[in-house]
Design an enzyme around this catalytic site. Structure first.
Site, PDB file in Angstrom:
ATOM      1  N   LYS A  62      77.049 135.328  60.442  1.00  0.00           N
ATOM      2  CA  LYS A  62      77.225 133.932  59.993  1.00  0.00           C
ATOM      3  C   LYS A  62      78.682 133.695  59.616  1.00  0.00           C
ATOM      4  CE  LYS A  62      72.505 132.962  58.875  1.00  0.00           C
ATOM      5  NZ  LYS A  62      71.932 134.332  58.914  1.00  0.00           N
ATOM      6  N   ALA A  64      82.155 132.500  58.801  1.00  0.00           N
ATOM      7  CA  ALA A  64      82.480 131.215  58.146  1.00  0.00           C
ATOM      8  C   ALA A  64      83.815 131.324  57.430  1.00  0.00           C
ATOM      9  CB  ALA A  64      81.372 130.838  57.160  1.00  0.00           C
ATOM     10  N   ASN A  68      91.843 132.213  62.025  1.00  0.00           N
ATOM     11  CA  ASN A  68      92.385 133.553  62.292  1.00  0.00           C
ATOM     12  C   ASN A  68      91.422 134.651  61.859  1.00  0.00           C
ATOM     13  OD1 ASN A  68      94.659 135.395  63.019  1.00  0.00           O
ATOM     14  ND2 ASN A  68      94.444 135.927  60.859  1.00  0.00           N
ATOM     15  N   THR A  69      90.831 134.481  60.679  1.00  0.00           N
ATOM     16  CA  THR A  69      89.895 135.503  60.191  1.00  0.00           C
ATOM     17  C   THR A  69      88.645 135.524  61.062  1.00  0.00           C
ATOM     18  OG1 THR A  69      90.767 135.084  57.985  1.00  0.00           O
ATOM     19  CG2 THR A  69      88.748 136.359  58.112  1.00  0.00           C
ATOM     20  N   GLY A 172      56.340 132.849  60.636  1.00  0.00           N
ATOM     21  CA  GLY A 172      55.677 133.954  59.949  1.00  0.00           C
ATOM     22  C   GLY A 172      55.901 133.879  58.452  1.00  0.00           C
ATOM     23  N   GLN A 174      58.247 132.996  56.501  1.00  0.00           N
ATOM     24  CA  GLN A 174      58.822 131.749  55.954  1.00  0.00           C
ATOM     25  C   GLN A 174      57.918 130.538  56.201  1.00  0.00           C
ATOM     26  OE1 GLN A 174      63.145 131.064  56.440  1.00  0.00           O
ATOM     27  NE2 GLN A 174      63.268 133.121  57.325  1.00  0.00           N
ATOM     28  N   GLY A 192      61.590 138.477  61.995  1.00  0.00           N
ATOM     29  CA  GLY A 192      61.906 139.716  61.299  1.00  0.00           C
ATOM     30  C   GLY A 192      60.697 140.359  60.671  1.00  0.00           C
TER      31      GLY A 192
HETATM   32  P1  BMP Z   1      62.154 136.749  58.701  1.00  0.00           P
HETATM   33  O1  BMP Z   1      61.324 136.514  59.984  1.00  0.00           O
HETATM   34  O2  BMP Z   1      61.915 138.097  58.108  1.00  0.00           O
HETATM   35  O3  BMP Z   1      62.041 135.624  57.738  1.00  0.00           O
HETATM   36  O4  BMP Z   1      63.699 136.829  59.148  1.00  0.00           O
HETATM   37  C1  BMP Z   1      64.415 135.751  59.646  1.00  0.00           C
HETATM   38  C2  BMP Z   1      65.787 136.188  60.040  1.00  0.00           C
HETATM   39  O5  BMP Z   1      66.532 135.053  60.468  1.00  0.00           O
HETATM   40  C3  BMP Z   1      66.619 136.825  58.929  1.00  0.00           C
HETATM   41  O6  BMP Z   1      67.495 137.762  59.533  1.00  0.00           O
HETATM   42  C4  BMP Z   1      67.420 135.667  58.365  1.00  0.00           C
HETATM   43  O7  BMP Z   1      68.642 136.090  57.793  1.00  0.00           O
HETATM   44  C5  BMP Z   1      67.676 134.858  59.626  1.00  0.00           C
HETATM   45  N1  BMP Z   1      67.854 133.419  59.420  1.00  0.00           N
HETATM   46  C6  BMP Z   1      66.893 132.653  58.771  1.00  0.00           C
HETATM   47  O8  BMP Z   1      65.853 133.144  58.344  1.00  0.00           O
HETATM   48  N2  BMP Z   1      67.107 131.307  58.649  1.00  0.00           N
HETATM   49  C7  BMP Z   1      68.231 130.697  59.101  1.00  0.00           C
HETATM   50  O9  BMP Z   1      68.345 129.492  58.972  1.00  0.00           O
HETATM   51  C8  BMP Z   1      69.193 131.460  59.758  1.00  0.00           C
HETATM   52  C9  BMP Z   1      68.988 132.823  59.924  1.00  0.00           C
HETATM   53  O10 BMP Z   1      69.876 133.543  60.565  1.00  0.00           O
END
Ligand code: BMP
Length: 213
Positions: A62, A64, A68-69, A172, A174, A192
């Site tokens: 991610k 951000a 340059n960085t 899943g 979330q 994940g």
């Molecule tokens: P999980 O299915 O265990 O919730 O994992 C979701 C993955 O997606 C994690 O690696 C999380 O950092 C990433 N992720 C997310 O869940 N929501 C976002 O909006 C962006 C993500 O990269």
């Protein structure tokens, strides 16, 4: 972008051996393995190359920072074997373009985050998501990350980014539904814990694959 299974494994585990085992077990069920801070901080950047020998890797740092960085970060992860990177769009056009330029040099893919999947994203990212998606498309990204927890937002982002890829986390654990996210226009699901924390990761991946076929 490869779109066979339409599944990207989010490999947020902290052990190198477990990561390599899961990647080997699941490599034929997923198009990419997404590796982020948890695993890279625990196992070192070399893990990207090790997993890339098993399956294509998307490095989710991610990114951000100033242009340059951003360029320096992109070069490090792409040189280490990643096929793609994820960058934040909110830092602005110049910073995101630096990622696109670096990826083009190395032949890698760039995905920009337009809105995240967790509830807090509705505070600031949600209202800006359309502008961020438009800007990401203007910068020439290969795809965007949009929330499977809000399929209506995927639909909106699809109307902005055209045929660029949409990859969607949030199914899943979330609460998002795999089939609803794909129906709304996602090309690929990022999954994940539903897989990595399952007593039988392969069977859990297969269950998701059955649902989306
Ligand atoms: P999980 O299915 O265990 O919730 O994992 C979701 C993955 O997606 C994690 O690696 C999380 O950092 C990433 N992720 C997310 O869940 N929501 C976002 O909006 C962006 C993500 O990269």
């Amino acid at each position: 972008m490869i779109l066979n299974s339409r599944l990207i494994l989010a490999l947020d585990v902290l052990s190198r051996d477990r990561a390599l085992h899961l990647a080997s077990t699941l490599k034929d069920r997923v198009d990419y393995v997404k590796v982020g801070y948890p695993l890279i901080l625990a196992a070192g950047l070399d893990i990207v190359g090790e997993i890339a020998r098993i399956a294509p890797v998307i490095a989710d740092l991610k990114i951000a920072d100033i242009p340059n960085t951003n360029t320096l970060i992109c070069e490090q992860v792409l040189d280490s074997g990643a096929a793609g990177i994820i960058a934040h769009a909110f830092v602005g056009r110049d910073s995101l373009s630096a990622c696109v330029d670096a990826a083009r040099e190395c032949g890698g893919l760039v995905f920009a985050v337009t809105e995240m999947s967790h509830p807090g994203a509705e505070e600031l990212m949600g209202p800006a998501a359309e502008r961020l998606a438009r800007m990401a498309a203007d910068c020439g990204v290969d795809g965007v990350v949009a929330p499977a927890t809000r399929p209506e937002r995927i639909r909106l982002v699809r109307s902005i980014v055209g045929d660029r890829a949409i990859i969607s986390p949030g199914v899943g654990v979330q609460g998002g539904s795999p089939s609803a996210a794909l129906k709304a226009g996602a090309d690929s699901l990022i999954v994940g814990r539903s897989i990595t924390e399952s007593p039988n990761p392969a069977a859990s991946a297969d269950a998701i694959l059955r649902e989306i076929r």
